[in-house]
Design a protein around this motif. Sequence first.
Motif, PDB file in Angstrom:
ATOM      1  N   LYS A   1       0.818  -1.216   0.000  1.00 37.25           N
ATOM      2  CA  LYS A   1       0.000   0.000   0.000  1.00 37.25           C
ATOM      3  C   LYS A   1       0.851   1.264   0.000  1.00 37.25           C
ATOM      4  O   LYS A   1       0.411   2.294  -0.497  1.00 37.25           O
ATOM      5  N   THR A   2       2.077   1.181   0.550  1.00 42.87           N
ATOM      6  CA  THR A   2       2.951   2.347   0.483  1.00 42.87           C
ATOM      7  C   THR A   2       3.391   2.616  -0.950  1.00 42.87           C
ATOM      8  O   THR A   2       3.753   3.734  -1.286  1.00 42.87           O
ATOM      9  N   GLY A   3       3.348   1.578  -1.785  1.00 38.51           N
ATOM     10  CA  GLY A   3       3.690   1.741  -3.195  1.00 38.51           C
ATOM     11  C   GLY A   3       2.620   2.468  -3.986  1.00 38.51           C
ATOM     12  O   GLY A   3       2.819   2.792  -5.151  1.00 38.51           O
TER      13      GLY A   3
ATOM     14  N   HIS B   1       8.922  -2.888  -7.163  1.00 37.85           N
ATOM     15  CA  HIS B   1       9.493  -1.757  -7.896  1.00 37.85           C
ATOM     16  C   HIS B   1       8.597  -1.360  -9.069  1.00 37.85           C
ATOM     17  O   HIS B   1       8.273  -0.180  -9.242  1.00 37.85           O
ATOM     18  N   ASP B   2       8.175  -2.325  -9.863  1.00 33.79           N
ATOM     19  CA  ASP B   2       7.291  -2.036 -10.994  1.00 33.79           C
ATOM     20  C   ASP B   2       5.925  -1.548 -10.520  1.00 33.79           C
ATOM     21  O   ASP B   2       5.315  -0.678 -11.149  1.00 33.79           O
TER      22      ASP B   2
ATOM     23  N   LYS C   1       9.633   8.184  -6.126  1.00 35.21           N
ATOM     24  CA  LYS C   1      10.600   8.305  -5.025  1.00 35.21           C
ATOM     25  C   LYS C   1      10.785   6.962  -4.325  1.00 35.21           C
ATOM     26  O   LYS C   1      11.904   6.559  -4.023  1.00 35.21           O
ATOM     27  N   ILE C   2       9.679   6.280  -4.076  1.00 37.84           N
ATOM     28  CA  ILE C   2       9.758   4.972  -3.422  1.00 37.84           C
ATOM     29  C   ILE C   2      10.408   3.957  -4.351  1.00 37.84           C
ATOM     30  O   ILE C   2      11.226   3.140  -3.927  1.00 37.84           O
ATOM     31  N   ALA C   3      10.078   4.012  -5.624  1.00 35.98           N
ATOM     32  CA  ALA C   3      10.681   3.091  -6.593  1.00 35.98           C
ATOM     33  C   ALA C   3      12.192   3.281  -6.649  1.00 35.98           C
ATOM     34  O   ALA C   3      12.941   2.305  -6.755  1.00 35.98           O
ATOM     35  N   SER C   4      12.651   4.528  -6.551  1.00 40.78           N
ATOM     36  CA  SER C   4      14.099   4.761  -6.574  1.00 40.78           C
ATOM     37  C   SER C   4      14.762   4.255  -5.299  1.00 40.78           C
ATOM     38  O   SER C   4      15.927   3.862  -5.315  1.00 40.78           O
ATOM     39  N   LYS C   5      14.013   4.237  -4.169  1.00 44.79           N
ATOM     40  CA  LYS C   5      14.559   3.706  -2.917  1.00 44.79           C
ATOM     41  C   LYS C   5      14.760   2.199  -2.977  1.00 44.79           C
ATOM     42  O   LYS C   5      15.675   1.667  -2.355  1.00 44.79           O
TER      43      LYS C   5
ATOM     44  N   TYR D   1      17.423  -3.044  -4.867  1.00 46.04           N
ATOM     45  CA  TYR D   1      17.103  -4.368  -4.333  1.00 46.04           C
ATOM     46  C   TYR D   1      16.546  -5.294  -5.415  1.00 46.04           C
ATOM     47  O   TYR D   1      16.354  -6.478  -5.177  1.00 46.04           O
ATOM     48  N   SER D   2      16.267  -4.751  -6.582  1.00 45.30           N
ATOM     49  CA  SER D   2      15.728  -5.570  -7.669  1.00 45.30           C
ATOM     50  C   SER D   2      16.784  -6.565  -8.128  1.00 45.30           C
ATOM     51  O   SER D   2      17.964  -6.233  -8.209  1.00 45.30           O
ATOM     52  N   PRO D   3      16.352  -7.774  -8.435  1.00 44.38           N
ATOM     53  CA  PRO D   3      17.342  -8.773  -8.851  1.00 44.38           C
ATOM     54  C   PRO D   3      17.965  -8.397 -10.188  1.00 44.38           C
ATOM     55  O   PRO D   3      17.283  -7.953 -11.105  1.00 44.38           O
TER      56      PRO D   3
END
Length: 114
Positions: A36-38, A72-73, A82-86, A90-92
């Motif tokens: 939900k934060t995403g 991420h997606d 901003k969250i995606a950049s954080k 960690y993405s494989p």
Amino acid sequence: MKKLLSLTAIVLTSITFNASAAMDPTIEKKLIAVCKTGLSDNLFLYSRTMLENKIDKRRIFPRLVCNGQSFHDFALSNGAHKIASKVAHYSPGTTSIIDLAQNSQSNAQYSVSF
């Protein structure tokens, strides 16, 4: 505090070893809160959710699937850049080294829908 962290690690480990087992409802609630934060681009909400739920970013983000997308997606598709950049690092990634001793169960994904 350490007991709760150890218990969470044991539960998450048991989930990764048995992919067909149902997810513990408390863990599912925590992962849904992270998903939900995403939906928003609020870094304060993201940080607070991660701290309150004691989420291990290195363990969860490569495997977390929110509504059929990686976290991420999912964040990118909802405009939370901003969250995606954080969580991007960690993405494989891809490597050319193959570990023959790798356990195939360690790549299990945590998939939640809400």
